[in-house]
Motif scaffolding. Sequence first.
Motif, mmCIF file in Angstrom:
data_model
loop_
_atom_site.group_PDB
_atom_site.id
_atom_site.type_symbol
_atom_site.label_atom_id
_atom_site.label_comp_id
_atom_site.label_asym_id
_atom_site.label_seq_id
_atom_site.Cartn_x
_atom_site.Cartn_y
_atom_site.Cartn_z
ATOM 1 N N ALA A 1 -19.829 -9.838 14.579
ATOM 2 C CA ALA A 1 -20.503 -11.054 14.132
ATOM 3 C C ALA A 1 -21.825 -11.247 14.864
ATOM 4 O O ALA A 1 -22.861 -11.530 14.247
ATOM 5 N N LEU A 2 -21.814 -11.063 16.173
ATOM 6 C CA LEU A 2 -23.041 -11.257 16.942
ATOM 7 C C LEU A 2 -24.114 -10.244 16.551
ATOM 8 O O LEU A 2 -25.303 -10.559 16.549
ATOM 9 N N SER A 3 -23.709 -9.031 16.194
ATOM 10 C CA SER A 3 -24.689 -8.018 15.809
ATOM 11 C C SER A 3 -25.315 -8.312 14.449
ATOM 12 O O SER A 3 -26.394 -7.808 14.135
ATOM 13 N N ALA A 4 -24.634 -9.140 13.617
ATOM 14 C CA ALA A 4 -25.135 -9.448 12.279
ATOM 15 C C ALA A 4 -26.004 -10.696 12.233
ATOM 16 O O ALA A 4 -26.629 -10.970 11.211
ATOM 17 N N LEU A 5 -26.045 -11.443 13.314
ATOM 18 C CA LEU A 5 -26.768 -12.709 13.296
ATOM 19 C C LEU A 5 -28.270 -12.498 13.276
ATOM 20 O O LEU A 5 -28.809 -11.625 13.962
ATOM 21 N N GLY A 6 -28.931 -13.331 12.494
ATOM 22 C CA GLY A 6 -30.383 -13.377 12.535
ATOM 23 C C GLY A 6 -30.839 -14.346 13.607
ATOM 24 O O GLY A 6 -30.080 -14.730 14.504
ATOM 25 N N GLU A 7 -32.073 -14.784 13.501
ATOM 26 C CA GLU A 7 -32.624 -15.707 14.497
ATOM 27 C C GLU A 7 -31.962 -17.074 14.355
ATOM 28 O O GLU A 7 -31.804 -17.607 13.254
ATOM 29 N N LEU A 8 -31.566 -17.639 15.481
ATOM 30 C CA LEU A 8 -30.948 -18.957 15.517
ATOM 31 C C LEU A 8 -31.714 -19.859 16.486
ATOM 32 O O LEU A 8 -32.354 -19.363 17.419
ATOM 33 N N PRO A 9 -31.625 -21.153 16.302
ATOM 34 C CA PRO A 9 -32.377 -22.057 17.183
ATOM 35 C C PRO A 9 -31.707 -22.301 18.527
ATOM 36 O O PRO A 9 -32.220 -23.092 19.333
ATOM 37 N N VAL A 10 -30.567 -21.677 18.794
ATOM 38 C CA VAL A 10 -29.877 -21.814 20.075
ATOM 39 C C VAL A 10 -29.481 -20.429 20.570
ATOM 40 O O VAL A 10 -29.499 -19.451 19.819
ATOM 41 N N ALA A 11 -29.102 -20.363 21.838
ATOM 42 C CA ALA A 11 -28.685 -19.091 22.426
ATOM 43 C C ALA A 11 -27.241 -18.769 22.046
ATOM 44 O O ALA A 11 -26.418 -19.661 21.831
ATOM 45 N N VAL A 12 -26.943 -17.486 21.955
ATOM 46 C CA VAL A 12 -25.564 -17.001 21.774
ATOM 47 C C VAL A 12 -25.289 -16.007 22.897
ATOM 48 O O VAL A 12 -26.205 -15.365 23.407
ATOM 49 N N PRO A 13 -24.025 -15.870 23.305
ATOM 50 C CA PRO A 13 -23.729 -15.012 24.468
ATOM 51 C C PRO A 13 -23.766 -13.535 24.115
ATOM 52 O O PRO A 13 -22.961 -13.068 23.295
ATOM 53 N N PRO A 14 -24.659 -12.757 24.705
ATOM 54 C CA PRO A 14 -24.712 -11.327 24.391
ATOM 55 C C PRO A 14 -23.494 -10.593 24.936
ATOM 56 O O PRO A 14 -22.983 -10.911 26.013
ATOM 57 N N VAL A 15 -23.022 -9.607 24.172
ATOM 58 C CA VAL A 15 -21.946 -8.734 24.647
ATOM 59 C C VAL A 15 -22.588 -7.663 25.527
ATOM 60 O O VAL A 15 -23.376 -6.852 25.059
ATOM 61 N N VAL A 16 -22.233 -7.655 26.798
ATOM 62 C CA VAL A 16 -22.819 -6.727 27.760
ATOM 63 C C VAL A 16 -21.985 -5.454 27.886
ATOM 64 O O VAL A 16 -22.517 -4.354 28.044
ATOM 65 N N ALA A 17 -20.663 -5.598 27.805
ATOM 66 C CA ALA A 17 -19.780 -4.440 27.946
ATOM 67 C C ALA A 17 -18.414 -4.792 27.378
ATOM 68 O O ALA A 17 -18.049 -5.967 27.282
ATOM 69 N N VAL A 18 -17.662 -3.760 27.007
ATOM 70 C CA VAL A 18 -16.276 -3.931 26.561
ATOM 71 C C VAL A 18 -15.391 -3.047 27.422
ATOM 72 O O VAL A 18 -15.641 -1.840 27.551
ATOM 73 N N GLY A 19 -14.366 -3.666 28.020
ATOM 74 C CA GLY A 19 -13.444 -2.928 28.867
ATOM 75 C C GLY A 19 -12.233 -2.430 28.097
ATOM 76 O O GLY A 19 -11.926 -2.904 27.001
ATOM 77 N N GLU A 20 -11.535 -1.493 28.687
ATOM 78 C CA GLU A 20 -10.359 -0.879 28.072
ATOM 79 C C GLU A 20 -9.077 -1.385 28.729
ATOM 80 O O GLU A 20 -9.103 -1.877 29.857
ATOM 81 N N PRO A 21 -7.945 -1.263 28.043
ATOM 82 C CA PRO A 21 -6.671 -1.624 28.673
ATOM 83 C C PRO A 21 -6.456 -0.820 29.956
ATOM 84 O O PRO A 21 -6.740 0.376 30.004
ATOM 85 N N ALA A 22 -5.961 -1.499 30.985
ATOM 86 C CA ALA A 22 -5.697 -0.826 32.267
ATOM 87 C C ALA A 22 -4.989 -1.813 33.183
ATOM 88 O O ALA A 22 -4.924 -3.011 32.902
ATOM 89 N N GLU A 23 -4.472 -1.309 34.282
ATOM 90 C CA GLU A 23 -3.863 -2.144 35.321
ATOM 91 C C GLU A 23 -2.730 -3.014 34.785
ATOM 92 O O GLU A 23 -2.489 -4.117 35.263
ATOM 93 N N GLY A 24 -2.048 -2.520 33.758
ATOM 94 C CA GLY A 24 -0.977 -3.298 33.161
ATOM 95 C C GLY A 24 -1.436 -4.300 32.128
ATOM 96 O O GLY A 24 -0.606 -4.945 31.472
ATOM 97 N N TYR A 25 -2.761 -4.442 31.962
ATOM 98 C CA TYR A 25 -3.293 -5.333 30.933
ATOM 99 C C TYR A 25 -3.441 -4.522 29.642
ATOM 100 O O TYR A 25 -4.110 -3.480 29.636
ATOM 101 N N PRO A 26 -2.868 -4.961 28.517
ATOM 102 C CA PRO A 26 -2.687 -4.058 27.367
ATOM 103 C C PRO A 26 -3.793 -4.046 26.317
ATOM 104 O O PRO A 26 -3.671 -3.286 25.347
#
Length: 292
Positions: free
Chosen positions: A71-96
Amino acid sequence: MGRMHADEHAIDTALVRRLVDGQFPAWADRPITALASGGTVNAVYRLGADLTVRLPLTAGGASDIAKERRALSALGELPVAVPPVVAVGEPAEGYPWPWAVHGWLDGSPALEGREAPARDLAEFVLALRANRADGPPAYRGQSLSTVDMATRRAIDELSRTDEVFDPAAALAVWAEALAAPQWTAPPSWVHADLMPSNLLLRDGRLSGVLDWATAGLGDPACDLIPAWNLLTAAGREIFRDAVGADDATWERGRGRALSMAVIQLPYYRHTNPVISANARYVLTELGCRPAP
């Protein structure tokens, strides 16, 4: 905040520290702080000064990581800020499940019943609608009939558990919303979850909008819910005029706000004070509960 979901995964600062250090060692020296949040899908932690870590609480929320990124990659210009996705983590440490790191946005969450920038909110809604990119169906972007049974069950439950709730008034609001003409124009881009906690304010102005996993194409009525979950009566009229809502769309938006509130209140009454307080505010604004 209490445990909200029966299938909720246990998440704490130590787990987040291990995940970050193991997958993004460049951020290993950044402090991690749990953030108080009214959110129901993710646990949120601040990572240093300019990042946040968001971890889905349940398997059902895990798919939101990819949805929000699209969704964030499809957005055009908006009059307010949106939170950029900086990184995506993988399951690990028992978190699935996958988890995400976003850029931090300055601002304070809006609060229901306080002065809020109704015109700014309308400008944002209209700018989002103007987006012409393809997108997935929005969560809550379909006909109200799809939640008719769930809404009626919730009204019935509240009639038995909330002594000041007026089920007749709620059913009247719901009947009017269902009877309103449906949206027949092409679906438009909507956020579909404009709760106050997703709206950031700075110096009295709308500065940012969070949580985009629900966004996509649908009935624009679902982005009218701040009229009842945030604004006062005066702000509601300003918002309606600025957003140009016709009678049918306004009634469907009113019904959507009601449906969300009656479903949220019994579910989160004892575990999420932010959401349950907001649901009570909506029901008061709709005339289904007396003013406190």
